[in-house]
Design an enzyme around this catalytic site. Structure first.
Site, PDB file in Angstrom:
ATOM      1  N   THR A 149       0.434  26.726  -1.222  1.00 29.56           N
ATOM      2  CA  THR A 149      -0.121  25.978  -0.610  1.00 29.56           C
ATOM      3  C   THR A 149       0.143  24.463  -0.486  1.00 29.56           C
ATOM      4  OG1 THR A 149      -2.044  26.057  -2.189  1.00 29.56           O
ATOM      5  CG2 THR A 149      -1.932  27.605   0.080  1.00 29.56           C
TER       6      THR A 149
ATOM      7  N   ARG B  52     -23.622  30.770   7.713  1.00 30.32           N
ATOM      8  CA  ARG B  52     -22.337  31.336   7.386  1.00 30.32           C
ATOM      9  C   ARG B  52     -22.394  33.075   6.799  1.00 30.32           C
ATOM     10  NH1 ARG B  52     -17.120  28.008   4.977  1.00 30.32           N
ATOM     11  NH2 ARG B  52     -18.919  29.172   2.742  1.00 30.32           N
TER      12      ARG B  52
ATOM     13  N   ASP C 179       7.916  30.684  -8.492  1.00 30.46           N
ATOM     14  CA  ASP C 179       6.472  31.562  -8.769  1.00 30.46           C
ATOM     15  C   ASP C 179       6.090  31.828 -10.375  1.00 30.46           C
ATOM     16  OD1 ASP C 179       5.206  33.569  -7.932  1.00 30.46           O
ATOM     17  OD2 ASP C 179       5.752  33.690  -6.509  1.00 30.46           O
ATOM     18  N   ILE C 180       4.738  32.068 -10.309  1.00 30.30           N
ATOM     19  CA  ILE C 180       4.789  32.321 -12.306  1.00 30.30           C
ATOM     20  C   ILE C 180       4.523  33.764 -12.752  1.00 30.30           C
ATOM     21  CG2 ILE C 180       2.997  30.589 -11.845  1.00 30.30           C
ATOM     22  CD1 ILE C 180       0.677  32.727 -11.567  1.00 30.30           C
TER      23      ILE C 180
ATOM     24  N   ARG D 289     -25.575  22.316  -2.812  1.00 28.89           N
ATOM     25  CA  ARG D 289     -24.180  22.541  -3.831  1.00 28.89           C
ATOM     26  C   ARG D 289     -23.549  21.190  -4.999  1.00 28.89           C
ATOM     27  NH1 ARG D 289     -24.732  26.942  -1.442  1.00 28.89           N
ATOM     28  NH2 ARG D 289     -23.163  27.787  -0.082  1.00 28.89           N
TER      29      ARG D 289
ATOM     30  N   ALA E  55      -2.326  27.568 -10.699  1.00 29.02           N
ATOM     31  CA  ALA E  55      -1.834  28.682  -9.530  1.00 29.02           C
ATOM     32  C   ALA E  55      -2.836  29.599  -9.217  1.00 29.02           C
ATOM     33  CB  ALA E  55      -0.452  28.643  -9.684  1.00 29.02           C
ATOM     34  N   ALA E  56      -2.628  29.474  -7.959  1.00 30.00           N
ATOM     35  CA  ALA E  56      -3.815  30.484  -7.732  1.00 30.00           C
ATOM     36  C   ALA E  56      -3.814  30.959  -6.058  1.00 30.00           C
ATOM     37  CB  ALA E  56      -5.296  30.630  -8.091  1.00 30.00           C
TER      38      ALA E  56
ATOM     39  N   TYR F 143     -12.054  37.426  -4.623  1.00 29.49           N
ATOM     40  CA  TYR F 143     -11.497  36.251  -5.743  1.00 29.49           C
ATOM     41  C   TYR F 143     -12.378  35.888  -6.595  1.00 29.49           C
ATOM     42  CZ  TYR F 143     -11.794  31.238  -6.722  1.00 29.49           C
ATOM     43  OH  TYR F 143     -10.996  29.749  -7.200  1.00 29.49           O
TER      44      TYR F 143
ATOM     45  N   ILE G 277     -22.699  21.468  10.779  1.00 29.83           N
ATOM     46  CA  ILE G 277     -23.630  22.543   9.473  1.00 29.83           C
ATOM     47  C   ILE G 277     -23.727  23.898  10.072  1.00 29.83           C
ATOM     48  CG2 ILE G 277     -25.368  22.195   8.378  1.00 29.83           C
ATOM     49  CD1 ILE G 277     -25.577  19.473   8.906  1.00 29.83           C
TER      50      ILE G 277
HETATM   51  P1  NAD Z   1      -4.639  24.673  -4.601  1.00 30.47           P
HETATM   52  O1  NAD Z   1      -4.591  25.598  -2.906  1.00 30.47           O
HETATM   53  O2  NAD Z   1      -4.324  23.023  -3.892  1.00 30.47           O
HETATM   54  O3  NAD Z   1      -3.625  24.489  -5.396  1.00 30.47           O
HETATM   55  C1  NAD Z   1      -2.746  26.026  -5.968  1.00 30.47           C
HETATM   56  C2  NAD Z   1      -1.663  25.711  -6.115  1.00 30.47           C
HETATM   57  O4  NAD Z   1      -1.003  26.783  -6.877  1.00 30.47           O
HETATM   58  C3  NAD Z   1      -0.939  25.038  -4.798  1.00 30.47           C
HETATM   59  O5  NAD Z   1      -0.532  24.005  -5.252  1.00 30.47           O
HETATM   60  C4  NAD Z   1       0.086  26.610  -4.461  1.00 30.47           C
HETATM   61  O6  NAD Z   1       1.138  25.871  -4.123  1.00 30.47           O
HETATM   62  C5  NAD Z   1       0.682  27.590  -5.895  1.00 30.47           C
HETATM   63  N1  NAD Z   1       0.417  28.489  -6.021  1.00 30.47           N
HETATM   64  C6  NAD Z   1      -0.355  29.646  -5.539  1.00 30.47           C
HETATM   65  N2  NAD Z   1       0.290  30.453  -5.584  1.00 30.47           N
HETATM   66  C7  NAD Z   1       1.254  30.377  -6.691  1.00 30.47           C
HETATM   67  C8  NAD Z   1       2.217  31.350  -7.445  1.00 30.47           C
HETATM   68  N3  NAD Z   1       2.764  32.698  -7.209  1.00 30.47           N
HETATM   69  N4  NAD Z   1       3.396  30.693  -8.345  1.00 30.47           N
HETATM   70  C9  NAD Z   1       3.253  29.325  -8.289  1.00 30.47           C
HETATM   71  N5  NAD Z   1       2.618  28.930  -7.550  1.00 30.47           N
HETATM   72  C10 NAD Z   1       1.623  29.676  -6.897  1.00 30.47           C
HETATM   73  O7  NAD Z   1      -5.728  25.057  -4.469  1.00 30.47           O
HETATM   74  P2  NAD Z   1      -7.248  24.367  -5.861  1.00 30.47           P
HETATM   75  O8  NAD Z   1      -8.102  23.393  -4.986  1.00 30.47           O
HETATM   76  O9  NAD Z   1      -6.210  22.848  -6.249  1.00 30.47           O
HETATM   77  O10 NAD Z   1      -6.995  25.484  -7.007  1.00 30.47           O
HETATM   78  C11 NAD Z   1      -6.215  24.261  -8.170  1.00 30.47           C
HETATM   79  C12 NAD Z   1      -7.637  25.975  -8.871  1.00 30.47           C
HETATM   80  O11 NAD Z   1      -9.019  25.906  -8.627  1.00 30.47           O
HETATM   81  C13 NAD Z   1      -7.027  27.619  -8.542  1.00 30.47           C
HETATM   82  O12 NAD Z   1      -6.451  27.991  -9.827  1.00 30.47           O
HETATM   83  C14 NAD Z   1      -8.203  27.879  -8.440  1.00 30.47           C
HETATM   84  O13 NAD Z   1      -8.455  28.963  -7.898  1.00 30.47           O
HETATM   85  C15 NAD Z   1      -9.363  26.972  -9.073  1.00 30.47           C
HETATM   86  N6  NAD Z   1     -10.664  26.493  -8.153  1.00 30.47           N
HETATM   87  C16 NAD Z   1     -10.381  25.363  -7.075  1.00 30.47           C
HETATM   88  C17 NAD Z   1     -12.067  25.492  -6.929  1.00 30.47           C
HETATM   89  C18 NAD Z   1     -11.781  23.875  -5.528  1.00 30.47           C
HETATM   90  O14 NAD Z   1     -13.228  23.433  -5.602  1.00 30.47           O
HETATM   91  N7  NAD Z   1     -11.233  24.162  -4.886  1.00 30.47           N
HETATM   92  C19 NAD Z   1     -12.843  25.413  -7.593  1.00 30.47           C
HETATM   93  C20 NAD Z   1     -13.197  26.773  -8.121  1.00 30.47           C
HETATM   94  C21 NAD Z   1     -11.812  27.067  -8.759  1.00 30.47           C
HETATM   95  C1  UD2 Z   2     -17.198  27.025  -2.085  1.00 31.92           C
HETATM   96  C2  UD2 Z   2     -15.430  27.635  -3.407  1.00 31.92           C
HETATM   97  C3  UD2 Z   2     -14.994  29.076  -3.234  1.00 31.92           C
HETATM   98  C4  UD2 Z   2     -16.008  29.722  -3.854  1.00 31.92           C
HETATM   99  C5  UD2 Z   2     -17.433  29.892  -3.831  1.00 31.92           C
HETATM  100  C6  UD2 Z   2     -17.660  30.058  -5.515  1.00 31.92           C
HETATM  101  C7  UD2 Z   2     -14.449  26.076  -1.100  1.00 31.92           C
HETATM  102  C8  UD2 Z   2     -13.449  25.677  -0.338  1.00 31.92           C
HETATM  103  N1  UD2 Z   2     -13.899  27.303  -1.541  1.00 31.92           N
HETATM  104  O1  UD2 Z   2     -18.157  28.129  -1.250  1.00 31.92           O
HETATM  105  O2  UD2 Z   2     -13.919  29.538  -3.103  1.00 31.92           O
HETATM  106  O3  UD2 Z   2     -14.866  29.490  -5.452  1.00 31.92           O
HETATM  107  O4  UD2 Z   2     -17.668  28.170  -3.672  1.00 31.92           O
HETATM  108  O5  UD2 Z   2     -19.244  30.079  -4.822  1.00 31.92           O
HETATM  109  O6  UD2 Z   2     -14.310  25.275  -2.278  1.00 31.92           O
HETATM  110  N2  UD2 Z   2     -20.486  24.278   5.185  1.00 31.92           N
HETATM  111  C9  UD2 Z   2     -20.895  24.094   6.763  1.00 31.92           C
HETATM  112  N3  UD2 Z   2     -19.724  23.531   7.451  1.00 31.92           N
HETATM  113  C10 UD2 Z   2     -18.830  23.794   7.366  1.00 31.92           C
HETATM  114  C11 UD2 Z   2     -17.851  24.145   6.069  1.00 31.92           C
HETATM  115  C12 UD2 Z   2     -18.602  24.845   5.419  1.00 31.92           C
HETATM  116  O7  UD2 Z   2     -21.571  23.560   6.649  1.00 31.92           O
HETATM  117  O8  UD2 Z   2     -17.894  22.847   8.144  1.00 31.92           O
HETATM  118  C13 UD2 Z   2     -21.166  24.740   4.674  1.00 31.92           C
HETATM  119  C14 UD2 Z   2     -21.023  26.288   3.890  1.00 31.92           C
HETATM  120  O9  UD2 Z   2     -21.592  26.833   4.964  1.00 31.92           O
HETATM  121  C15 UD2 Z   2     -21.348  25.912   2.815  1.00 31.92           C
HETATM  122  C16 UD2 Z   2     -21.454  24.834   2.275  1.00 31.92           C
HETATM  123  O10 UD2 Z   2     -21.219  23.962   2.915  1.00 31.92           O
HETATM  124  O11 UD2 Z   2     -23.319  26.861   2.688  1.00 31.92           O
HETATM  125  C17 UD2 Z   2     -20.157  24.187   1.415  1.00 31.92           C
HETATM  126  O12 UD2 Z   2     -19.130  25.019   1.981  1.00 31.92           O
HETATM  127  P1  UD2 Z   2     -17.690  25.419   1.012  1.00 31.92           P
HETATM  128  O13 UD2 Z   2     -17.136  26.280   2.632  1.00 31.92           O
HETATM  129  O14 UD2 Z   2     -17.076  24.042   1.097  1.00 31.92           O
HETATM  130  O15 UD2 Z   2     -17.631  26.189  -0.102  1.00 31.92           O
HETATM  131  P2  UD2 Z   2     -18.741  27.394  -1.054  1.00 31.92           P
HETATM  132  O16 UD2 Z   2     -19.772  27.101  -1.749  1.00 31.92           O
HETATM  133  O17 UD2 Z   2     -19.017  28.272  -0.195  1.00 31.92           O
END
Ligand code: NAD
Ligand code: UD2
Length: 310
Positions: free
Chosen positions: A40, A270, A56-57, A211, A77-78, A143, A203
């Site tokens: 991703t 949702r 890959d990790i 949030r 990575a996830a 997750y 929405i």
């Molecule tokens: P992202 O998808 O942009 O980043 C994940 C990265 O990991 C990507 O670059 C992907 O290519 C890489 N990856 C996936 N599987 C892999 C593997 N097996 N080996 C090597 N690389 C791999 O997502 P992000 O939002 O940047 O998330 C980063 C971290 O933060 C994740 O662990 C995610 O669970 C955590 N997290 C993110 C959010 C958020 O709001 N974005 C919230 C809570 C936790």
């Molecule tokens: C976030 C994380 C999820 C998990 C969760 C933990 C993301 C994308 N998702 O989910 O991985 O960690 O937190 O609690 O970071 N919404 C709209 N319109 C849209 C999209 C979203 O109204 O087009 C609303 C959605 O219904 C929710 C809020 O916005 O009420 C936030 O949605 P989200 O998908 O950004 O994040 P969340 O908190 O559901």
């Protein structure tokens, strides 16, 4: 670990949070290596892609090639999608839990000082905010369960092998380079993308759900502090602002900042949406000396003015 000049491996460094973290670590004077399979992530997210090894990790031989001389690992990575973890739980388990175990094992084999692991507010499920770290783990998705399992492995590796670990539970992270293309992307990346392209934003429900939106640059700073702050082995801390903001308020603010944005539409609630989520932030402040700095209004305005590649 001394504060500057360390060698840090960032797994998932070509992803959204990873790219901000790599820049932050480099700015602080650390040498950064990135391991990312680009599933991703994007090479172009990195300021300089010469730090990138594509792989890959879960590949132990690759970790053995990269880890000699590494002082710390930032493990990001996830497979990040909650819906994908429900559709494809085995793939999600493999990437998230097996992947984390592989990183912890690599750290143990190579005497890495500390591993910082990206966890998530998803471990709490539908807890009543303000959400503090002592609340029960009650995930509502594979997750969330996988992230809780990663935290448990991290604690165990501290006890069994003396490996220093820190787990950070990020709340709703937003900022440049979060891909708005998927319907499961973070709400603010979707909102900003719709506003810029003149398409209506939907929405889900009445929009009064709240949030805790934290900017990726602030999260990167928390990651840096978690890697270098002495005496915090075993810490599990929320990374959020402690501030609650509704989706409707965000949609309103976007139209104030960008009056050409169409009015939002409302769709059905949702499935599985939690009503409210915001973080208790005392642990991060006390143990990391960290608190979010970027006001949501400024972060959102910046997001609206940029293109995705910025
Ligand atoms: P992202 O998808 O942009 O980043 C994940 C990265 O990991 C990507 O670059 C992907 O290519 C890489 N990856 C996936 N599987 C892999 C593997 N097996 N080996 C090597 N690389 C791999 O997502 P992000 O939002 O940047 O998330 C980063 C971290 O933060 C994740 O662990 C995610 O669970 C955590 N997290 C993110 C959010 C958020 O709001 N974005 C919230 C809570 C936790
Ligand atoms: C976030 C994380 C999820 C998990 C969760 C933990 C993301 C994308 N998702 O989910 O991985 O960690 O937190 O609690 O970071 N919404 C709209 N319109 C849209 C999209 C979203 O109204 O087009 C609303 C959605 O219904 C929710 C809020 O916005 O009420 C936030 O949605 P989200 O998908 O950004 O994040 P969340 O908190 O559901």
């Amino acid at each position: 670990m001394a504060v500057v000049g360390k060698r840090i491996l960032v797994t998932g460094g070509a992803g959204f949070i990873g790219s901000h973290s790599v820049a932050c670590l480099q700015d602080a004077g650390h040498e950064v290596l990135v391991l990312d399979d680009l599933s991703t992530g994007h090479r172009t997210n990195l300021p300089d892609d010469r730090v990138l090894t594509v792989g890959d990790i879960r590949d132990a031989a690759l970790l053995d090639a990269l880890l000699p001389g590494v002082d710390g690992i930032l493990h990001l990575a996830a497979l990040v999608s909650v819906p994908r973890s429900i559709e494809a739980p085995r793939e999600s388990l493999s990437r998230n839990v097996d992947g984390t175990l592989s990183v912890l094992e690599g750290a143990r084999r190579h005497g890495v000082d500390r591993v910082v692991i990206a966890s998530s507010a998803a471990v709490y499920g539908a807890a009543t905010p303000p959400i503090a770290e002592h609340l029960p783990i009650a995930p509502l998705s594979p997750y969330g369960l996988e992230k809780a399992t990663c935290e448990a492995y991290a604690r165990l590796y501290g006890e069994l092998h003396g490996l220093e670990t820190v787990c950070l539970r990020y709340f709703n992270v937003y900022g440049p380079r979060q891909d708005p293309a998927s319907p499961y992307s973070g709400v603010l990346s979707i909102l900003a993308d719709r506003a810029r392209s003149g398409r209506p934003f939907t929405i889900h429900g009445n929009g009064l759900q709240t949030r805790d939106f934290v900017h990726a640059a602030d999260v990167a700073e928390a990651n840096l502090k978690a890697l270098v702050t002495p005496g915090i082995a075993g810490l599990v801390a929320n990374i959020g602002t402690g501030r609650q903001t509704s989706v409707a308020a965000m949609a309103h603010l976007v139209r104030k900042l960008l009056p050409s944005a169409p009015a939002p539409e409302h769709g059905p609630v949702r499935s599985g949406d939690i009503p409210d989520s915001w973080a208790a932030t005392e642990a991060a402040r006390a143990c990391l000396g960290w608190q979010a700095q970027i006001p949501l209004e400024a972060g959102l305005e910046d997001l609206l003015m940029r293109s995705r590649a910025a």
